[in-house]
Write a protein that holds these residues in place. Structure first.
Motif, PDB file in Angstrom:
ATOM      1  N   VAL A   1      11.725  80.745 -81.211  1.00  0.00           N
ATOM      2  CA  VAL A   1      11.918  79.681 -81.873  1.00  0.00           C
ATOM      3  C   VAL A   1      12.744  80.188 -83.191  1.00  0.00           C
ATOM      4  O   VAL A   1      13.973  79.700 -83.686  1.00  0.00           O
ATOM      5  CB  VAL A   1      10.956  78.506 -82.236  1.00  0.00           C
ATOM      6  N   PRO A   2      11.863  80.647 -84.307  1.00  0.00           N
ATOM      7  CA  PRO A   2      12.520  81.356 -85.301  1.00  0.00           C
ATOM      8  C   PRO A   2      13.954  81.855 -84.972  1.00  0.00           C
ATOM      9  O   PRO A   2      14.758  81.929 -86.029  1.00  0.00           O
ATOM     10  CB  PRO A   2      11.233  82.240 -86.134  1.00  0.00           C
ATOM     11  N   PHE A   3      13.751  82.962 -84.016  1.00  0.00           N
ATOM     12  CA  PHE A   3      15.083  83.940 -83.866  1.00  0.00           C
ATOM     13  C   PHE A   3      16.194  82.662 -83.443  1.00  0.00           C
ATOM     14  O   PHE A   3      17.279  83.011 -84.160  1.00  0.00           O
ATOM     15  CB  PHE A   3      14.942  84.526 -82.455  1.00  0.00           C
ATOM     16  N   SER A   4      16.003  81.739 -82.639  1.00  0.00           N
ATOM     17  CA  SER A   4      17.230  81.009 -82.545  1.00  0.00           C
ATOM     18  C   SER A   4      17.664  80.105 -83.685  1.00  0.00           C
ATOM     19  O   SER A   4      18.706  79.894 -83.808  1.00  0.00           O
ATOM     20  CB  SER A   4      16.936  79.962 -81.299  1.00  0.00           C
ATOM     21  N   MET A   5      16.606  79.618 -84.520  1.00  0.00           N
ATOM     22  CA  MET A   5      16.733  78.947 -85.784  1.00  0.00           C
ATOM     23  C   MET A   5      17.786  79.830 -86.544  1.00  0.00           C
ATOM     24  O   MET A   5      18.431  79.386 -87.437  1.00  0.00           O
ATOM     25  CB  MET A   5      15.579  78.491 -86.318  1.00  0.00           C
ATOM     26  N   ILE A   6      17.542  80.968 -86.716  1.00  0.00           N
ATOM     27  CA  ILE A   6      18.401  81.860 -87.622  1.00  0.00           C
ATOM     28  C   ILE A   6      19.749  82.249 -87.020  1.00  0.00           C
ATOM     29  O   ILE A   6      20.755  82.301 -87.545  1.00  0.00           O
ATOM     30  CB  ILE A   6      17.582  83.205 -87.805  1.00  0.00           C
ATOM     31  N   TYR A   7      19.521  82.738 -85.457  1.00  0.00           N
ATOM     32  CA  TYR A   7      20.776  83.112 -84.927  1.00  0.00           C
ATOM     33  C   TYR A   7      21.764  82.283 -84.656  1.00  0.00           C
ATOM     34  O   TYR A   7      23.073  82.432 -85.156  1.00  0.00           O
ATOM     35  CB  TYR A   7      20.427  83.795 -83.512  1.00  0.00           C
ATOM     36  N   PHE A   8      21.789  81.229 -84.346  1.00  0.00           N
ATOM     37  CA  PHE A   8      22.609  80.200 -83.981  1.00  0.00           C
ATOM     38  C   PHE A   8      23.501  79.586 -85.080  1.00  0.00           C
ATOM     39  O   PHE A   8      24.679  79.678 -84.960  1.00  0.00           O
ATOM     40  CB  PHE A   8      22.261  78.898 -83.038  1.00  0.00           C
ATOM     41  N   PRO A   9      22.739  79.235 -86.139  1.00  0.00           N
ATOM     42  CA  PRO A   9      23.477  78.667 -87.343  1.00  0.00           C
ATOM     43  C   PRO A   9      24.276  79.937 -88.237  1.00  0.00           C
ATOM     44  O   PRO A   9      25.531  79.899 -88.560  1.00  0.00           O
ATOM     45  CB  PRO A   9      22.453  78.153 -88.289  1.00  0.00           C
TER      46      PRO A   9
ATOM     47  N   LEU B   1      23.314  72.398 -91.844  1.00  0.00           N
ATOM     48  CA  LEU B   1      22.383  73.515 -91.432  1.00  0.00           C
ATOM     49  C   LEU B   1      21.258  73.063 -90.968  1.00  0.00           C
ATOM     50  O   LEU B   1      20.870  73.835 -89.973  1.00  0.00           O
ATOM     51  CB  LEU B   1      22.398  74.359 -93.030  1.00  0.00           C
ATOM     52  N   LEU B   2      20.541  72.018 -91.458  1.00  0.00           N
ATOM     53  CA  LEU B   2      19.424  71.474 -90.608  1.00  0.00           C
ATOM     54  C   LEU B   2      19.655  70.994 -89.419  1.00  0.00           C
ATOM     55  O   LEU B   2      18.477  71.659 -88.525  1.00  0.00           O
ATOM     56  CB  LEU B   2      18.793  70.278 -91.719  1.00  0.00           C
ATOM     57  N   ARG B   3      20.566  70.466 -89.098  1.00  0.00           N
ATOM     58  CA  ARG B   3      20.919  70.205 -87.692  1.00  0.00           C
ATOM     59  C   ARG B   3      21.188  71.312 -86.698  1.00  0.00           C
ATOM     60  O   ARG B   3      20.763  71.660 -85.668  1.00  0.00           O
ATOM     61  CB  ARG B   3      22.091  69.211 -87.577  1.00  0.00           C
ATOM     62  N   GLU B   4      21.867  72.320 -87.338  1.00  0.00           N
ATOM     63  CA  GLU B   4      22.195  73.636 -86.540  1.00  0.00           C
ATOM     64  C   GLU B   4      20.773  74.231 -86.467  1.00  0.00           C
ATOM     65  O   GLU B   4      20.696  74.747 -85.180  1.00  0.00           O
ATOM     66  CB  GLU B   4      22.965  74.550 -87.580  1.00  0.00           C
ATOM     67  N   MET B   5      19.890  74.280 -87.244  1.00  0.00           N
ATOM     68  CA  MET B   5      18.580  74.979 -87.075  1.00  0.00           C
ATOM     69  C   MET B   5      17.655  74.300 -85.877  1.00  0.00           C
ATOM     70  O   MET B   5      17.212  74.855 -85.269  1.00  0.00           O
ATOM     71  CB  MET B   5      17.848  74.966 -88.342  1.00  0.00           C
ATOM     72  N   LEU B   6      17.986  72.781 -86.062  1.00  0.00           N
ATOM     73  CA  LEU B   6      17.201  72.114 -85.037  1.00  0.00           C
ATOM     74  C   LEU B   6      17.757  72.319 -83.543  1.00  0.00           C
ATOM     75  O   LEU B   6      16.957  72.537 -82.737  1.00  0.00           O
ATOM     76  CB  LEU B   6      17.243  70.571 -85.441  1.00  0.00           C
ATOM     77  N   ALA B   7      19.129  72.564 -83.439  1.00  0.00           N
ATOM     78  CA  ALA B   7      19.553  72.909 -82.176  1.00  0.00           C
ATOM     79  C   ALA B   7      19.135  74.201 -81.723  1.00  0.00           C
ATOM     80  O   ALA B   7      18.594  74.540 -80.538  1.00  0.00           O
ATOM     81  CB  ALA B   7      21.094  72.962 -82.341  1.00  0.00           C
ATOM     82  N   GLY B   8      19.063  75.417 -82.697  1.00  0.00           N
ATOM     83  CA  GLY B   8      18.302  76.472 -82.466  1.00  0.00           C
ATOM     84  C   GLY B   8      16.989  76.406 -81.987  1.00  0.00           C
ATOM     85  O   GLY B   8      16.668  77.290 -80.873  1.00  0.00           O
ATOM     86  N   CYS B   9      16.298  75.481 -82.869  1.00  0.00           N
ATOM     87  CA  CYS B   9      14.784  75.365 -82.355  1.00  0.00           C
ATOM     88  C   CYS B   9      14.701  74.771 -80.959  1.00  0.00           C
ATOM     89  O   CYS B   9      13.839  75.411 -79.959  1.00  0.00           O
ATOM     90  CB  CYS B   9      14.314  74.390 -83.341  1.00  0.00           C
ATOM     91  N   GLY B  10      15.596  73.764 -80.568  1.00  0.00           N
ATOM     92  CA  GLY B  10      15.416  73.322 -79.050  1.00  0.00           C
ATOM     93  C   GLY B  10      15.810  74.322 -78.150  1.00  0.00           C
ATOM     94  O   GLY B  10      15.154  74.467 -76.849  1.00  0.00           O
TER      95      GLY B  10
END
Length: 314
Positions: free
Chosen positions: A189-197, A103-112
């Motif tokens: 950034v928070p949107f992508s961290m929530i959406y993609f994972p 989950l952490l790596r998914e959130m990092l990918a979304g953050c990027g």
């Protein structure tokens, strides 16, 4: 995004096609969101999304609902392409030997992905908001002329996106197009961290086989649920971003010097519920946008286009 391997050009085509289709379908709702978020106490013209759209059609005609759509349709292709392709890029490089991401790596990918997209998102939103809100300001001038005075250096009455861009560049340089960059980052950034994972995990639940793709309807529903959830979660920051990027406002409406000043004045003058303005509109906009994006990816539109091009060149 589904984890199937797709070439970068195909990802860019997929993102662009999804963006064009999605924006065309939901732009009127996005216009209502902007106008609802921008109106403040003492200058309220609209009571709801439907009221805003009805009044817009009556005063500006059907195409009034598409004010600023040209900007979005022009820039949404690179914006969505960057967002979707960047997420896939970061997911690929954060995975270990093809294993499932934590989950952490998914959130990092979304953050990027969220960080990369603001290169295009900020100027796109800046221009779009001026054009979308011009109808609200014009209606205020007509219905309550005492409530409207220019709040910025740019008059928006009959300007096109190109004229507005030239004026901003002339008066403020490139920084004029990137006004609200900090708030855009705080939203995207928070949107992508929530959406993609969330999408990835919901989509995996619908897979019939562990290594196979999920059915297209599962990807669509997953995209809608993840998109609307992330949209509502970051709506308070979207309100702040919209207010900061608006150049013209009524004399009874607040002006803001930055994110913290905007938060303080909204809380003091409108209360915490003001941060939820346009939340349901934003959910209605984002859900189909990303649902369509996932279906486009599933159908492999990008790969289809690329496979067709060589045949046309032979």
């Amino acid at each position: 995004m589904a984890d199937k391997q797709i070439s970068l050009p195909a990802k860019l085509i997929n993102g662009g096609v999804a963006g064009l289709i999605g924006v065309t379908c939901v732009f009127p709702i996005d216009l209502a969101k902007t106008r609802l978020q921008n109106q403040q106490n003492g200058s309220r013209l609209y009571t709801s999304m439907s009221d805003c759209l009805i009044k817009t059609i009556r005063s500006e005609g059907y195409f009034g609902m598409y004010r600023g759509a040209a900007v979005n349709l022009t820039l949404v292709t690179p914006e969505k392409a960057i967002k979707l392709a960047a997420n896939d890029f970061f997911r690929f490089h954060l995975s270990k030997d093809g294993q499932k991401l934590t989950l952490l790596r998914e959130m990092l990918a979304g953050c990027g992905a969220g960080t990369c997209q603001v290169i295009v998102t900020t100027p796109m939103e800046m221009l779009k908001i001026q054009l979308q809100d011009a109808g609200r300001i014009a209606a205020q001038r007509k219905l309550m002329p005492q409530a409207v005075t220019p709040g910025g250096p740019v008059e928006l009455k009959s300007q096109t996106a190109m004229q507005l861009t030239r004026d901003l560049l002339k008066e403020k340089g490139i920084a004029g197009l990137y006004k609200g960059l900090g708030a855009t980052l705080l939203r995207d950034v928070p949107f992508s961290m929530i959406y993609f994972p969330l999408f990835a995990n919901l989509n995996n639940l619908g897979k019939k086989e562990v290594d196979g793709p999920a059915p297209f309807y599962v990807s669509f529903i997953s995209g809608c649920i993840a998109g609307s959830t992330a949209a509502v979660a970051v709506n308070p920051v979207d309100v702040i971003k919209t207010r900061l990027q608006s150049l013209t406002r009524g004399s009874q409406e607040d002006t803001y010097s930055g994110v913290m000043d905007c938060i303080s004045k909204i809380l003091r003058n409108e209360g915490p519920t003001a941060f939820l303005k346009g939340a349901y509109c934003r959910a209605l906009v984002i859900a189909p946008l990303f649902g369509i994006a996932q279906v486009v990816y599933f159908l492999g539109v990008g790969e289809l286009v690329l496979s067709y091009l060589p045949k046309r060149n032979n």
